[in-house]
Motif scaffolding. Structure first.
Motif, PDB file in Angstrom:
ATOM      1  N   LEU A 240       0.832  -1.202   0.000  1.00 32.69           N
ATOM      2  CA  LEU A 240       0.000   0.000   0.000  1.00 32.69           C
ATOM      3  C   LEU A 240       0.869   1.256   0.000  1.00 32.69           C
ATOM      4  CD1 LEU A 240      -2.842   0.316   2.566  1.00 32.69           C
ATOM      5  CD2 LEU A 240      -1.193   2.091   2.432  1.00 32.69           C
ATOM      6  N   LEU A 241       1.873   1.219   0.871  1.00 34.45           N
ATOM      7  CA  LEU A 241       2.763   2.364   1.024  1.00 34.45           C
ATOM      8  C   LEU A 241       3.466   2.684  -0.292  1.00 34.45           C
ATOM      9  CD1 LEU A 241       3.957   4.130   3.340  1.00 34.45           C
ATOM     10  CD2 LEU A 241       5.879   2.567   3.328  1.00 34.45           C
ATOM     11  N   LEU A 242       4.005   1.652  -0.917  1.00 32.27           N
ATOM     12  CA  LEU A 242       4.765   1.895  -2.140  1.00 32.27           C
ATOM     13  C   LEU A 242       3.871   2.270  -3.304  1.00 32.27           C
ATOM     14  CD1 LEU A 242       7.633  -0.717  -2.124  1.00 32.27           C
ATOM     15  CD2 LEU A 242       7.651   1.658  -1.444  1.00 32.27           C
ATOM     16  N   LYS A 243       2.700   1.657  -3.361  1.00 31.18           N
ATOM     17  CA  LYS A 243       1.870   1.922  -4.540  1.00 31.18           C
ATOM     18  C   LYS A 243       1.195   3.289  -4.477  1.00 31.18           C
ATOM     19  CE  LYS A 243      -1.757   0.311  -7.549  1.00 31.18           C
ATOM     20  NZ  LYS A 243      -2.722  -0.712  -7.922  1.00 31.18           N
ATOM     21  N   TYR A 244       0.683   3.685  -3.324  1.00 27.55           N
ATOM     22  CA  TYR A 244      -0.084   4.933  -3.278  1.00 27.55           C
ATOM     23  C   TYR A 244       0.673   6.144  -2.740  1.00 27.55           C
ATOM     24  CZ  TYR A 244      -3.921   2.097  -4.910  1.00 27.55           C
ATOM     25  OH  TYR A 244      -4.703   1.286  -5.665  1.00 27.55           O
ATOM     26  N   PRO A 245       0.900   6.256  -1.429  1.00 25.97           N
ATOM     27  CA  PRO A 245       1.486   7.526  -0.974  1.00 25.97           C
ATOM     28  C   PRO A 245       2.882   7.797  -1.517  1.00 25.97           C
ATOM     29  CG  PRO A 245       1.264   5.984   0.856  1.00 25.97           C
ATOM     30  CD  PRO A 245       0.597   5.366  -0.305  1.00 25.97           C
ATOM     31  N   VAL A 246       3.724   6.772  -1.594  1.00 26.18           N
ATOM     32  CA  VAL A 246       5.086   7.008  -2.084  1.00 26.18           C
ATOM     33  C   VAL A 246       5.045   7.468  -3.535  1.00 26.18           C
ATOM     34  CG1 VAL A 246       7.256   5.880  -2.686  1.00 26.18           C
ATOM     35  CG2 VAL A 246       6.229   5.485  -0.466  1.00 26.18           C
ATOM     36  N   ARG A 247       4.180   6.848  -4.308  1.00 23.42           N
ATOM     37  CA  ARG A 247       4.053   7.229  -5.710  1.00 23.42           C
ATOM     38  C   ARG A 247       3.717   8.717  -5.825  1.00 23.42           C
ATOM     39  NH1 ARG A 247       1.742   5.198 -10.670  1.00 23.42           N
ATOM     40  NH2 ARG A 247       1.933   7.017 -12.022  1.00 23.42           N
ATOM     41  N   LEU A 248       2.817   9.199  -4.964  1.00 23.36           N
ATOM     42  CA  LEU A 248       2.440  10.609  -5.057  1.00 23.36           C
ATOM     43  C   LEU A 248       3.494  11.523  -4.463  1.00 23.36           C
ATOM     44  CD1 LEU A 248      -0.958   9.484  -4.806  1.00 23.36           C
ATOM     45  CD2 LEU A 248      -0.746  11.757  -5.778  1.00 23.36           C
ATOM     46  N   ALA A 249       4.214  10.986  -3.464  1.00 22.99           N
ATOM     47  CA  ALA A 249       5.258  11.804  -2.856  1.00 22.99           C
ATOM     48  C   ALA A 249       6.461  11.923  -3.784  1.00 22.99           C
ATOM     49  CB  ALA A 249       5.687  11.198  -1.523  1.00 22.99           C
ATOM     50  N   LEU A 250       6.521  11.045  -4.786  1.00 22.73           N
ATOM     51  CA  LEU A 250       7.651  11.069  -5.706  1.00 22.73           C
ATOM     52  C   LEU A 250       7.691  12.329  -6.566  1.00 22.73           C
ATOM     53  CD1 LEU A 250       8.287   7.602  -7.328  1.00 22.73           C
ATOM     54  CD2 LEU A 250       9.791   8.969  -5.942  1.00 22.73           C
ATOM     55  N   ASN A 251       6.544  12.911  -6.820  1.00 21.71           N
ATOM     56  CA  ASN A 251       6.474  14.082  -7.709  1.00 21.71           C
ATOM     57  C   ASN A 251       7.526  15.134  -7.405  1.00 21.71           C
ATOM     58  OD1 ASN A 251       4.541  13.172  -9.285  1.00 21.71           O
ATOM     59  ND2 ASN A 251       2.988  14.677  -8.769  1.00 21.71           N
ATOM     60  N   PRO A 252       7.532  15.684  -6.189  1.00 22.84           N
ATOM     61  CA  PRO A 252       8.546  16.696  -5.882  1.00 22.84           C
ATOM     62  C   PRO A 252       9.952  16.104  -5.906  1.00 22.84           C
ATOM     63  CG  PRO A 252       6.808  16.673  -4.234  1.00 22.84           C
ATOM     64  CD  PRO A 252       6.612  15.472  -5.076  1.00 22.84           C
ATOM     65  N   PHE A 253      10.049  14.822  -5.623  1.00 25.46           N
ATOM     66  CA  PHE A 253      11.332  14.143  -5.628  1.00 25.46           C
ATOM     67  C   PHE A 253      11.937  14.204  -7.029  1.00 25.46           C
ATOM     68  CE2 PHE A 253      14.039  10.470  -4.504  1.00 25.46           C
ATOM     69  CZ  PHE A 253      14.328  10.815  -3.211  1.00 25.46           C
ATOM     70  N   ASP A 315      10.974  17.028 -16.222  1.00 26.25           N
ATOM     71  CA  ASP A 315       9.602  17.303 -16.681  1.00 26.25           C
ATOM     72  C   ASP A 315       8.994  16.085 -17.361  1.00 26.25           C
ATOM     73  OD1 ASP A 315       9.590  19.779 -15.684  1.00 26.25           O
ATOM     74  OD2 ASP A 315       9.567  20.849 -17.593  1.00 26.25           O
ATOM     75  N   ILE A 316       9.789  15.428 -18.195  1.00 27.83           N
ATOM     76  CA  ILE A 316       9.258  14.265 -18.904  1.00 27.83           C
ATOM     77  C   ILE A 316       8.961  13.135 -17.922  1.00 27.83           C
ATOM     78  CG2 ILE A 316       9.846  12.455 -20.569  1.00 27.83           C
ATOM     79  CD1 ILE A 316      11.278  14.611 -22.178  1.00 27.83           C
ATOM     80  N   LEU A 317       9.864  12.943 -16.959  1.00 25.58           N
ATOM     81  CA  LEU A 317       9.617  11.920 -15.943  1.00 25.58           C
ATOM     82  C   LEU A 317       8.345  12.223 -15.164  1.00 25.58           C
ATOM     83  CD1 LEU A 317      13.060  11.036 -14.329  1.00 25.58           C
ATOM     84  CD2 LEU A 317      11.546   9.580 -15.662  1.00 25.58           C
ATOM     85  N   LEU A 318       8.155  13.506 -14.837  1.00 28.26           N
ATOM     86  CA  LEU A 318       6.951  13.903 -14.099  1.00 28.26           C
ATOM     87  C   LEU A 318       5.700  13.574 -14.884  1.00 28.26           C
ATOM     88  CD1 LEU A 318       7.352  17.360 -12.384  1.00 28.26           C
ATOM     89  CD2 LEU A 318       6.801  15.179 -11.368  1.00 28.26           C
ATOM     90  N   ALA A 319       5.745  13.864 -16.182  1.00 36.59           N
ATOM     91  CA  ALA A 319       4.571  13.602 -17.019  1.00 36.59           C
ATOM     92  C   ALA A 319       4.302  12.105 -17.082  1.00 36.59           C
ATOM     93  CB  ALA A 319       4.781  14.166 -18.412  1.00 36.59           C
TER      94      ALA A 319
END
Lengths: 328, 583
Positions: A240-253, A315-319
């Motif tokens: 759960l941790l890796l699929k959802y919150p970490v995935r979204l927290a990756l954006n600024p990363f 930018d491309i990675l973010l998209a």
């Protein structure tokens, strides 16, 4: 949709790079005087007299008396076909001087970035999930130490430890026997043996910053309703941790690639001096001091280009990572 | 009188006995759920009713042990009688969920498979970066060993069951491409993925429009009949309870106040709190007596604001040469008049343009075309649509606003004296000691003690905050107040109080209100006339009672019939009127 976005984004970098080249050229022209005034001053210091007429002749030969725009045009039209001009100080083509140093700089920056991620990613997640645990406090303290300590100091300390306790050869990126040798597998291995010291030194402060960013991002995401939804589905905590919150927290990363990259390259100058690394930083500084226009210009332009490319990649990675960006 | 058609009571599938859930705090443990017992029966709907802070959500989460940390179950049993469900193997099998390790395999196998849950906010309860199909397929693959392809096929089938159009393409789309109602349908599809025997729905329709709410409740009911599920529906809306419940549990401050069948609770409530809740709802469902009495004494005057041919367009064009997108007409040729001392209601669903109308009147938005004539005290007429500089400033002193969200509309870094005093200070009306005296006076008017001045908004409850917002709105002695969903965020029992306060202020200060709401009952209580908005147009205007009892326009009929009645003997959802105008 994604492809149009990427193509659009790449096309946008062209006018941007053009603007960057103008600014880069303007910057190296900005200090008063030119290479010849610095040259004359150096000679005067050592007691030599310079003949004014000879200076003027040189100035005309190098085109230094022409207006900014003409000089810029001469320079940029050369750059476009791979001719970066001639270094005044070294009296040889700039391209002979820079490529190996740029390649080593890039190599160092990329390894540092990978090291930073490898350290910051798991530690950041750990300290968010176990907020206010002993482990979190320990990591946080080390993180602040890493943030607060200047790179060159850490470099000196590590060098001392390396030499005194491990007897390691700590200066430079190569052992003496490989320094001028042509590239070979053995030389790459030798590079690997040396590069870890600057990587650790440069990576410490940026991983400390990234750990804080990851922790803060993840803490914001951990209590979002979609996490509860996922929990109610019956997912295990780890998946759960890796699929959802970490995935979204990756954006600024991922966005950090954009700024971490140029920071790594420019921030490396002092460390490179301390460790006498054959990277771009020290040579750039020397070129700037001597007002060696074409050499400095080539370095600055290439560093800026790397920055722009870093932004493009992030930018491309973010998209790729976040559909919301694609559809906007 | 005919009895309520209750579903045939099936066997008890889930029993909650003496449940206690505590959150440790610095002042000792806080009991969010305090000794609560009830049971869920197959094919039956149990409604858990209560106001905010009553512990109903925590109760629901305790069943699955997904209470937010650091809360945990400290006593009681949650018994799942699996042998009585379709999943049972025939042998007696009762599991006490409260005994299971919250992170363990055993409880995870029950979550999403035996017991599924739907949440309130369909936008934030689904991941924005995963496709709908991914999120539904995940549940199926988690609990059953099926291939990706099969999971996908089943996801499409589930989306079809919840009536999502073109499920084959919807399965690959992201949540932000759906409307609120569609998202909630997807959420329901996800919860049904493994044929659960118990469905827990936590305020599933609170964030939706009444028409969408009626559809979603319909859907849940239909699926319950098809699958024979036990449904636990958590809500604060007595109307929703009356429409859906077979049995009811009333909660307050974490305690179970009363439980019984829908008949018992609605027609023979025992506890005072239940009576109060029902009374608050009934009070709202008819015109305020105070208002009617006042209108008999003082008739409504001439026009204060006249809106003529008002148009507001939002330019959504983008891309190269602005060739993509379109121009959105949020307000399409609006004609409306607000009279002196009158309460004009504006009702409609989200996206109908009602909020835009209010904002145009305060010139938060500049209208595209049309005029809004404001008649000042002296008789001078100014056009709000084109006013600028001093003229606009003067109009803004006379037309004020009360906002929906009492939490977001007060600056958390300013204390109450600063919040209420700000308009006075900005307009140079008062300062220093005079300002403080005026603020104290305003607080008194809205029923708050003068000692509130030094405190910050977080120290107040929702109802008190809304009073602070009201004090701020009347600080400059305005003539017109635009109240945008001013009571929507409040519990029912507080709504009447706030509305009565507004009526009292109207008498004292001679105010006229434009009252924007999606809630018909509030409009009926408060407003003399009502304008019904649909897709940027006013489709019907008239006396509130006239519009409510004898609607003329098809949309008004649809809207009214979708409103759940707080009377279980008049369940009207299935016979409701539908209206869909072509775009």
């Amino acid at each position: 949709m994604l492809l149009t976005y990427i193509i659009k984004r790449i096309l946008w970098t062209i006018p941007f790079l053009f603007a960057v080249s103008i600014v880069a050229f303007a910057l190296i022209q900005a200090p008063p005087g030119d290479y010849l005034t610095t040259f004359a001053a150096t000679l005067a210091q050592s007691g030599d007299m310079v003949d004014q007429e000879r200076l003027e002749a040189l100035r005309t030969r190098y085109g230094l008396d022409q207006p900014f725009i003409v000089q810029y045009w001469k320079w940029i039209s050369g750059v476009l076909v791979g001719d970066f001009g001639i270094s005044f100080e070294w009296q040889q083509p700039v391209s002979n001087l820079i490529w190996e140093r740029m390649a080593l700089s890039l190599c160092l920056a990329v390894s540092t970035l990978l090291f930073t991620w490898a350290v910051a990613f798991p530690i950041g997640i750990y300290s968010a999930v176990r907020k206010y645990s002993i482990g979190d406090y320990v990591v946080t303290t080390i993180g602040f130490l890493g943030l607060a300590m200047p790179n060159f100091l850490l470099a000196l300390v590590l060098m001392y430890i390396g030499v005194v306790y491990f007897g390691a050869d700590v200066g430079g990126l190569f052992s003496p026997e490989y320094q001028t040798a042509p590239w070979s597998w053995a030389k790459v291995v030798d590079l690997g043996k040396h590069i870890w010291i600057p990587v650790v030194i440069l990576g410490t402060s940026s991983s400390a910053a990234l750990i804080r960013i990851m922790r803060a991002n993840l803490l914001d995401e951990l209590n979002k309703p979609y996490v509860t939804t996922a929990r109610a589905k019956g997912l295990s905590e780890f998946r759960l941790l890796l699929k959802y919150p970490v995935r979204l927290a990756l954006n600024p990363f991922v966005s950090t690639i954009g700024w971490a990259f140029p920071q790594l390259i420019s921030g490396a100058v002092i460390t490179a001096f301390v460790l006498s690394l054959p990277t771009a930083g020290p040579l750039l500084l020397q070129a700037l001091l001597a007002q060696d226009m074409y050499l400095a210009g080539a370095f600055i332009l290439l560093l800026c280009t790397l920055t722009v490319v870093g932004m493009l990649v992030s930018d491309i990675l973010l998209a790729l990572l976040d559909p919301r960006i694609r559809y906007r | 009188m005919e009895p309520v058609a209750a579903a045939e009571p099936g066997p008890a599938v889930l029993e909650v006995k003496g449940l206690v859930t505590e959150f440790p705090t610095r002042h000792g443990p806080f009991r969010a759920v305090d000794d609560v017992s009830f049971e869920l029966r197959a094919g039956q709907t149990l409604c858990v009713v209560g106001e905010s802070g009553s512990g109903k959500s925590v109760t629901a989460r305790s069943i699955l042990q997904i209470v937010d940390t650091p809360g945990r179950i400290t006593a009681g049993e949650v018994l799942l009688h699996r042998h009585r469900t379709s999943r049972g193997s025939g042998e007696e099998e009762t599991i006490d969920l409260a005994r299971l390790e919250p992170r363990g395999q055993a409880i995870r196998a029950i979550r999403g498979r035996d017991i599924a849950m739907i949440f309130q906010e369909p936008m934030s309860s689904l991941s924005p970066v995963h496709t709908i199909g991914n999120q539904i397929g995940e549940v199926i693959r988690l609990h059953e060993s099926v291939s990706k392809k099969e999971a996908r096929a089943r996801s499409i089938e589930l989306l079809r069951q919840v009536e999502i159009p073109t499920p084959e393409s919807a399965v690959d789309r992201y949540t932000f491409e759906f409307s609120g109602g569609m998202r909630q349908r997807a959420m329901i599809a996800m919860s049904l993925a493994c044929n659960p025997s118990v469905l827990i729905a936590d305020e599933p329709t609170t964030a939706l429009d009444v028409t969408t709410q009626a559809e979603i409740l319909d859907l849940i009911k239909r699926l319950q009949v098809d699958h024979g599920m036990a449904v636990m529906l958590i809500t604060h809306d007595m109307g929703v309870v009356a429409e859906t419940a077979d049995a009811i549990v009333v909660m307050r401050h974490g305690k179970l106040v009363e439980r019984g069948s829908v008949e018992e609770i609605f027609y023979a409530p025992q506890h005072d709190y239940t009576k109060m809740l029902l009374q608050a709802v009934l009070d709202l469902d008819r015109p305020s007596e105070r208002r009617l009495a006042r209108r008999a004494v003082q008739a409504i005057g001439g026009p204060v604001v006249e809106i003529k041919g008002l148009v507001k367009e939002f330019d959504l064009r983008h891309g190269f040469m602005r060739r993509k997108g379109h121009v959105l007409k949020a307000l399409d040729d609006i004609d409306l008049t607000l009279n002196e001392g009158e309460n004009l209601g504006v009702v409609g669903e989200s996206g109908s343009g009602k909020t835009t109308l209010g904002r145009c009147l305060l010139r938060v938005h500049d209208p595209s075309r049309g005029e809004m004539l404001y008649r000042a005290v002296g008789g001078g007429v100014a056009d709000v649509a084109t006013a600028r500089g001093n003229g606009l400033e003067r109009i803004r002193r006379d037309i004020r606003m009360i906002f929906q969200d009492p939490f977001a509309s007060l600056n958390p870094r300013m204390n109450v004296a600063q919040i209420i005093g700000e308009p006075l200070l900005v307009n140079g009306v008062a300062k220093g000691a005079a300002l403080r005296a005026r603020v104290a006076e305003l607080l008194d008017v809205v029923g708050l003690p003068a000692s509130a001045m030094e405190r910050y908004p977080h120290a107040f409850s929702g109802g008190q905050r809304q009073r602070i917002g009201i004090a701020r709105a009347i600080a400059l002695e305005p003539r017109v107040i635009v109240a945008d969903e001013a009571t929507s965020a409040l519990d029912v029992s507080l709504r009447t109080q706030v509305l009565d306060l507004l009526l009292e202020l109207q008498e004292r200060l001679g105010l006229s209100f434009i009252f924007i709401s999606h809630d018909i009952s509030v409009i009926r209580y408060f407003c003399d006339r009502v304008a019904v908005m649909y897709r940027g147009k006013v489709v019907e205007v008239g006396e509130t009672e006239e519009v409510c009892t004898n609607p003329q326009h098809g949309y008004t009929k649809a809207l009214l019939s979708a409103v759940p009645h707080p009377d279980p003997r008049h369940r009207g959802m299935l016979g409701r009127h539908r209206y869909e105008a072509g775009r």
